[in-house]
Design a protein around this motif. Sequence first.
Motif, mmCIF file in Angstrom:
data_model
loop_
_atom_site.group_PDB
_atom_site.id
_atom_site.type_symbol
_atom_site.label_atom_id
_atom_site.label_comp_id
_atom_site.label_asym_id
_atom_site.label_seq_id
_atom_site.Cartn_x
_atom_site.Cartn_y
_atom_site.Cartn_z
ATOM 1 N N ILE A 175 7.825 -2.156 9.277
ATOM 2 C CA ILE A 175 6.902 -2.224 8.127
ATOM 3 C C ILE A 175 6.654 -0.819 7.586
ATOM 4 C CG2 ILE A 175 4.536 -2.797 7.402
ATOM 5 C CD1 ILE A 175 6.108 -5.325 7.935
ATOM 6 N N TYR A 176 6.440 0.132 8.489
ATOM 7 C CA TYR A 176 6.225 1.527 8.058
ATOM 8 C C TYR A 176 7.438 2.057 7.305
ATOM 9 C CZ TYR A 176 2.102 1.941 11.148
ATOM 10 O OH TYR A 176 0.882 1.800 11.765
ATOM 11 N N GLU A 177 8.627 1.702 7.780
ATOM 12 C CA GLU A 177 9.855 2.151 7.114
ATOM 13 C C GLU A 177 9.926 1.597 5.687
ATOM 14 O OE1 GLU A 177 14.726 2.011 7.681
ATOM 15 O OE2 GLU A 177 13.457 1.032 9.176
ATOM 16 N N ILE A 178 9.576 0.335 5.521
ATOM 17 C CA ILE A 178 9.582 -0.253 4.175
ATOM 18 C C ILE A 178 8.536 0.434 3.302
ATOM 19 C CG2 ILE A 178 9.365 -2.362 2.807
ATOM 20 C CD1 ILE A 178 9.953 -3.927 5.442
ATOM 21 N N TYR A 179 7.368 0.668 3.866
ATOM 22 C CA TYR A 179 6.275 1.315 3.132
ATOM 23 C C TYR A 179 6.704 2.703 2.654
ATOM 24 C CZ TYR A 179 1.468 2.583 1.955
ATOM 25 O OH TYR A 179 0.334 2.963 1.290
ATOM 26 N N LYS A 180 7.311 3.475 3.565
ATOM 27 C CA LYS A 180 7.789 4.822 3.201
ATOM 28 C C LYS A 180 8.846 4.752 2.103
ATOM 29 C CE LYS A 180 7.164 6.618 7.820
ATOM 30 N NZ LYS A 180 7.856 7.099 9.015
ATOM 31 N N ALA A 181 9.735 3.777 2.196
ATOM 32 C CA ALA A 181 10.776 3.628 1.170
ATOM 33 C C ALA A 181 10.147 3.279 -0.175
ATOM 34 C CB ALA A 181 11.785 2.553 1.584
ATOM 35 N N ALA A 182 9.160 2.391 -0.157
ATOM 36 C CA ALA A 182 8.482 2.023 -1.401
ATOM 37 C C ALA A 182 7.777 3.237 -1.993
ATOM 38 C CB ALA A 182 7.487 0.892 -1.144
ATOM 39 N N GLU A 183 7.150 4.012 -1.137
ATOM 40 C CA GLU A 183 6.462 5.223 -1.595
ATOM 41 C C GLU A 183 7.463 6.216 -2.191
ATOM 42 O OE1 GLU A 183 2.719 7.389 0.161
ATOM 43 O OE2 GLU A 183 4.471 7.738 1.438
ATOM 44 N N SER A 184 8.561 6.412 -1.505
ATOM 45 C CA SER A 184 9.601 7.337 -1.965
ATOM 46 C C SER A 184 10.198 6.899 -3.294
ATOM 47 C CB SER A 184 10.702 7.433 -0.902
ATOM 48 O OG SER A 184 11.780 8.194 -1.345
ATOM 49 N N ASP A 185 10.322 5.576 -3.473
ATOM 50 C CA ASP A 185 10.918 5.023 -4.698
ATOM 51 C C ASP A 185 9.898 4.836 -5.818
ATOM 52 O OD1 ASP A 185 13.232 4.939 -3.216
ATOM 53 O OD2 ASP A 185 13.292 2.760 -3.029
ATOM 54 N N GLY A 186 8.632 5.175 -5.544
ATOM 55 C CA GLY A 186 7.593 4.987 -6.555
ATOM 56 C C GLY A 186 7.301 3.527 -6.843
ATOM 57 N N ASP A 187 7.527 2.668 -5.851
ATOM 58 C CA ASP A 187 7.325 1.228 -5.996
ATOM 59 C C ASP A 187 5.907 0.895 -5.520
ATOM 60 O OD1 ASP A 187 7.323 -1.524 -5.944
ATOM 61 O OD2 ASP A 187 9.212 -1.705 -4.847
ATOM 62 N N TYR A 188 4.939 1.065 -6.397
ATOM 63 C CA TYR A 188 3.537 0.887 -6.040
ATOM 64 C C TYR A 188 3.174 -0.571 -5.795
ATOM 65 C CZ TYR A 188 3.545 5.710 -7.409
ATOM 66 O OH TYR A 188 3.853 7.042 -7.492
ATOM 67 N N MET A 189 3.861 -1.488 -6.443
ATOM 68 C CA MET A 189 3.611 -2.909 -6.184
ATOM 69 C C MET A 189 3.958 -3.259 -4.734
ATOM 70 S SD MET A 189 4.688 -5.107 -9.510
ATOM 71 C CE MET A 189 5.564 -3.999 -10.605
ATOM 72 N N SER A 190 5.087 -2.752 -4.272
ATOM 73 C CA SER A 190 5.484 -3.038 -2.891
ATOM 74 C C SER A 190 4.536 -2.374 -1.901
ATOM 75 C CB SER A 190 6.921 -2.592 -2.634
ATOM 76 O OG SER A 190 7.825 -3.424 -3.334
ATOM 77 N N LYS A 191 4.104 -1.157 -2.201
ATOM 78 C CA LYS A 191 3.137 -0.489 -1.317
ATOM 79 C C LYS A 191 1.862 -1.316 -1.195
ATOM 80 C CE LYS A 191 2.014 3.761 -1.497
ATOM 81 N NZ LYS A 191 1.599 5.090 -1.959
ATOM 82 N N GLU A 192 1.376 -1.807 -2.311
ATOM 83 C CA GLU A 192 0.155 -2.622 -2.306
ATOM 84 C C GLU A 192 0.368 -3.899 -1.484
ATOM 85 O OE1 GLU A 192 -3.721 -3.782 -3.082
ATOM 86 O OE2 GLU A 192 -2.787 -1.849 -3.489
ATOM 87 N N PHE A 193 1.494 -4.537 -1.688
ATOM 88 C CA PHE A 193 1.833 -5.747 -0.942
ATOM 89 C C PHE A 193 1.908 -5.460 0.556
ATOM 90 C CE2 PHE A 193 5.374 -8.143 1.018
ATOM 91 C CZ PHE A 193 4.834 -9.417 0.986
#
Length: 142
Positions: free
Chosen positions: A104-122
Amino acid sequence: MEISENVKKLIQTQITKEYASSLMYTGFANWCEIKALKGFGTFFKKHAEEELMHAQKFITYLNDRGKFYPPATIEPPFTGFAGKGCVDFVIASLNQEQEVTKSIYEIYKAAESDGDYMSKEFLAWFVNEQKEEENVFGDLLA
């Protein structure tokens, strides 16, 4: 903004991990019921159902973002039941939940790196959920 290919693939992998966890907990529940440990059986059944709910949350999220989860081959993370018991199952469960947390942390970091704020919120819900899951199994071993 569209979900990145990297985040999509990581979420697809996570869905498979959630299904694998559910299979593992189902196996533990079945073993406990056969051994007349109904309370443990119910405990593990509940966790199996939660993992299926987690998988469905991820699938719904991908669908809402216009992405598809292609079903994958699922290998349960625990298969050696001979000579094992409830303490072994709780240890395996804690280890599995810790691996899921890392994922989950890996996905969160990837979303953060990609500027995917919707995924971070999810994903924030899952970050909190994993803390609870690790605490449940950790407390059983304390």
